[in-house]
Design an enzyme around this catalytic site. Structure first.
Site, mmCIF file in Angstrom:
data_model
loop_
_atom_site.group_PDB
_atom_site.id
_atom_site.type_symbol
_atom_site.label_atom_id
_atom_site.label_comp_id
_atom_site.label_asym_id
_atom_site.label_seq_id
_atom_site.Cartn_x
_atom_site.Cartn_y
_atom_site.Cartn_z
ATOM 1 N N CYS A 119 51.290 34.183 76.174
ATOM 2 C CA CYS A 119 51.873 35.349 75.515
ATOM 3 C C CYS A 119 53.382 35.201 75.329
ATOM 4 O O CYS A 119 53.828 34.449 74.486
ATOM 5 C CB CYS A 119 51.512 36.618 76.268
ATOM 6 S SG CYS A 119 51.649 38.119 75.251
ATOM 7 N N HIS A 124 45.248 36.665 77.831
ATOM 8 C CA HIS A 124 45.502 37.093 79.208
ATOM 9 C C HIS A 124 44.161 37.206 79.931
ATOM 10 O O HIS A 124 43.135 36.811 79.421
ATOM 11 C CB HIS A 124 46.192 38.457 79.227
ATOM 12 C CG HIS A 124 47.623 38.433 78.795
ATOM 13 N ND1 HIS A 124 48.621 37.890 79.562
ATOM 14 C CD2 HIS A 124 48.229 38.910 77.674
ATOM 15 C CE1 HIS A 124 49.786 38.037 78.944
ATOM 16 N NE2 HIS A 124 49.576 38.648 77.800
ATOM 17 N N ARG A 152 50.314 46.803 67.228
ATOM 18 C CA ARG A 152 50.042 45.778 68.229
ATOM 19 C C ARG A 152 48.613 45.278 68.053
ATOM 20 O O ARG A 152 47.711 46.036 67.673
ATOM 21 C CB ARG A 152 50.226 46.324 69.646
ATOM 22 C CG ARG A 152 51.650 46.668 70.009
ATOM 23 C CD ARG A 152 51.756 47.041 71.487
ATOM 24 N NE ARG A 152 51.524 45.889 72.348
ATOM 25 C CZ ARG A 152 52.442 44.988 72.660
ATOM 26 N NH1 ARG A 152 53.667 45.088 72.165
ATOM 27 N NH2 ARG A 152 52.153 43.986 73.471
#
Length: 239
Positions: free
Chosen positions: A93, A189, A126
């Site tokens: 990320c 993640h 997002r």
């Protein structure tokens, strides 16, 4: 045999349990009788890449990336030398974004390390989703969770995988992450590696091959991990 894993700036770049990637690498080494040492480098420490076999650059918020930006400039040359010498890197990320030239945000530009020819721009909304990707070099799909405002553009570089479900690098290209030499950059993640032991072993294998010329790993019983992976793929891709 022994490998040394360097965790860069865990005090600032440890979003969404990235430390779990360290624990996974360490245990999968130990289960095979391979000694695994973990060295944590805080923001004030000097990083000696010559003594490292795998490097983790984790995720962080835009603010935290800004804080480490100046520190990263001091290690840029030695980090680049390590990468070009086929040093193994897993960047997640925010760490993935920092591999590139820059990340343009609403609050200004975060200068990257320019280790890989990529760049990131802030976008809206997002990109938040479970994600499944595939790459023929891995025996089964890679699964995880993504939550990023950045859109990363990788040009002609090789992606980590093709998106089967989710958004990926920019929500449009159908690609996720990047593979460059022994560098893996990704938005996944979860943490990534406990969910994907095949990716963990890919990193360990590359580190051992670079250090000892050993390219084979003793098999482990990954039946539960594979079943969990299969469940996620069937849930999000097969329906």
């Amino acid at each position: 045999m022994k490998i040394t894993i360097g965790h860069l700036y865990p005090d600032l770049l440890n979003l969404y349990g990235d430390r779990g990637n360290i624990q996974c690498m360490k245990k999968r080494c130990e289960w095979r009788g391979i000694e695994a040492e973990v060295r944590e480098f805080q923001n004030t420490d000097t990083v000696d890449f010559a003594g490292l076999d795998i490097v983790l650059l984790g995720g962080g918020s835009d603010r935290e990336q800004m804080l480490v930006c100046e520190k990263l400039k001091l290690i840029q040359k030695s980090f680049r030398d390590y990468v070009e010498d086929h040093g193994v890197v897993i960047a997640v990320c925010g760490g993935y974004q920092l591999l590139g030239h820059y990340y343009d945000t609403d609050d200004g530009r975060i200068e990257g390390l320019s280790l890989v020819d990529i760049y990131t721009e802030q976008g809206s909304p997002r990109l938040i989703s479970n994600i499944v990707i595939e790459n023929e070099i891995f025996e089964y799909p890679i699964v995880g969770f993504e939550n990023h405002g950045g859109r990363t553009f990788i040009g002609d570089n090789r992606p980590l995988g093709k998106v089967m479900f989710g958004h990926g690098n920019d929500g449009k290209s159908g690609s996720e992450g990047i593979l460059y030499k022994n560098v893996v950059g990704t938005y996944l993640h979860g943490p990534l590696l406990p969910k994907n032991p095949h990716v963990c072993d890919y990193l360990i294998r590359n580190a051992l091959e670079r250090k000892y010329g050993v390219s084979e790993l003793a098999p482990l019983d990954d039946a539960q991990e594979k079943e969990a992976n299969r469940y996620i793929v069937e849930r999000f891709v097969s329906n």
